[in-house]
Write a protein that holds these residues in place. Sequence first.
Motif, PDB file in Angstrom:
ATOM      1  N   THR A 169      34.500 -53.054  -7.789  1.00  0.00           N
ATOM      2  CA  THR A 169      35.363 -54.054  -8.405  1.00  0.00           C
ATOM      3  C   THR A 169      34.624 -54.665  -9.581  1.00  0.00           C
ATOM      4  O   THR A 169      33.397 -54.795  -9.562  1.00  0.00           O
ATOM      5  N   CYS A 170      35.377 -55.044 -10.608  1.00  0.00           N
ATOM      6  CA  CYS A 170      34.757 -55.574 -11.821  1.00  0.00           C
ATOM      7  C   CYS A 170      35.784 -56.424 -12.553  1.00  0.00           C
ATOM      8  O   CYS A 170      36.901 -55.961 -12.817  1.00  0.00           O
ATOM      9  N   SER A 171      35.406 -57.651 -12.884  1.00  0.00           N
ATOM     10  CA  SER A 171      36.336 -58.554 -13.560  1.00  0.00           C
ATOM     11  C   SER A 171      36.741 -58.045 -14.935  1.00  0.00           C
ATOM     12  O   SER A 171      37.791 -58.425 -15.459  1.00  0.00           O
ATOM     13  N   LEU A 212      28.077 -50.209 -11.413  1.00  0.00           N
ATOM     14  CA  LEU A 212      29.410 -49.714 -11.102  1.00  0.00           C
ATOM     15  C   LEU A 212      29.257 -48.541 -10.145  1.00  0.00           C
ATOM     16  O   LEU A 212      28.489 -47.613 -10.411  1.00  0.00           O
ATOM     17  N   THR A 244      23.796 -54.600 -13.315  1.00  0.00           N
ATOM     18  CA  THR A 244      25.172 -54.127 -13.268  1.00  0.00           C
ATOM     19  C   THR A 244      25.149 -52.772 -12.590  1.00  0.00           C
ATOM     20  O   THR A 244      24.389 -51.885 -12.994  1.00  0.00           O
ATOM     21  N   ALA A 290      29.121 -57.428 -18.012  1.00  0.00           N
ATOM     22  CA  ALA A 290      29.730 -58.403 -17.105  1.00  0.00           C
ATOM     23  C   ALA A 290      28.979 -58.579 -15.788  1.00  0.00           C
ATOM     24  O   ALA A 290      29.355 -59.428 -14.975  1.00  0.00           O
ATOM     25  N   CYS A 350      28.828 -56.462 -13.260  1.00  0.00           N
ATOM     26  CA  CYS A 350      29.682 -56.020 -12.155  1.00  0.00           C
ATOM     27  C   CYS A 350      28.863 -55.292 -11.094  1.00  0.00           C
ATOM     28  O   CYS A 350      27.795 -54.750 -11.378  1.00  0.00           O
ATOM     29  N   ALA A 367      32.076 -53.816 -19.094  1.00  0.00           N
ATOM     30  CA  ALA A 367      31.659 -53.805 -17.688  1.00  0.00           C
ATOM     31  C   ALA A 367      30.153 -53.905 -17.560  1.00  0.00           C
ATOM     32  O   ALA A 367      29.627 -54.597 -16.671  1.00  0.00           O
TER      33      ALA A 367
END
Length: 341
Positions: free
Chosen positions: A306-308, A23, A21, A300, A302, A297
Motif C-alpha cells: 500500500t502507498c499513499s 514497495l 521505502t 513517499a 511507502c 512512491a
Amino acid sequence: MQFKSFMGVLLLAQGFRAAQTVLRFGCSQIVVERLDPLVNPGTNPSPHVHQQNAFNAAIPVSDVSSIANCTTCSFNQDFSNYWTANLYFKARNGTYKRVPQIPNRGNTGEQGGMTVYYTTPYDGKTKVTAFKPDKGFRMLAGNQAQRATGGVTKWNAICFRCYTAPNFGGDNSAPCSDTSVDSVSLPAKACPGGMRTTIRFPTCWDGVNLDSPDHTTHVSYPASGTFESGGACPSTHPVYLPQLMFEVIWDTSSFNDKSIWPTDGSQPFVLSQGDNTGYGQHGDYVFGWKGDALQNAMNAGCFGATCSALTTQAFADANKCAVPNTVPEQVDGWLTSLPGM
C-alpha cells in the motif's frame, strides 16, 4: 489489518528498515511462451521459454504505459514488463515438465507470477532517481549463458532458497543470507515447501543511456560491497536507482519423489534455456510506470503493498488482463525436450 501486520513483520525480518521505502507487490503471470523482447526483439519464437506480464515480441522504445491497456500488477500505475526464465523438472526417463509458479507468502489473488520489490538504500537517507517515463528505460540482470560462479553472483544478485518446511514456513531471513536454505546454484535436495528464485537488478545508472547493446553496461552494481551493505556507486554510474528485485516461488512439491529423480541423485531441475546449474538465471525489465508515479512512491516512504502516492486494483480485475499466446507450441505437460532446445 492482519495482512498489513504480517507484511510488516515479514519485511522487518528480511532486514529492511522502517526509514526505507520498500514497495512489495504481486504481479500475476500473463503468458508463458518463447518470447524475449529485450534480448531477442522481434524474434518469434525466442530461444527459450519465459513467463511475463504485459508483453509482446517487440516493445517500442517509448512510453510503455501509453501502449499497454492493462496490468496484472496490484499497483495500477505500473505497466512495466517483468520476465524471467521458467523452471522445468527433468525426470529419470528424460522427459520434462514445467514447474508451476504460485503466489508468494503474504500475497493473495495472484495467478503465479512474481513479487516485485522497489527499495531505497538501507541508510534511509540516500535519494534515488526512478527510471524515466517516456524514454523506454530497460535493463537485464544475470546472464542466461553463465554456468559457474562469477559475474553478478558476487553481488548476491541471483539466489535460490529451498523451503524446508511445508507451506513456506519458517524461512524469513533476508534473501541470499542464510546458507542453510540459500544457494547461488539450484538446490541439490528436495524442497518440501517449494523453491524461491530472487533476482536483484543493478542500482547505479550512468545518467545518460536508457539502454545499451548488452542491456547491462548503462547500469552497474556498487563499486564495492553490495546495495545492502551501502556500497557506493562507481564514478562511471553515479546516479542511484531503486533496487528492483524479483521473487518467484516455484511449487516443487509434486517433484519430491526421489524415485523419479536421476539415478545418480543429482538435482533434477533445469531452467528453460537448458541450464541445470542455476547460475544462468536472469531477469529482464522494461520500465512502464505512469508519469512520475514511481518517483512519487520512492519519495513517499511507502512500505509494502500500500502507498499513499499510488492506487491499487483488486486481483479479480488484474487477472482479467491478458495477451494472446503467439507461439504455437506445447510448454506444459510432459515434454520430450525443452521448448526451443
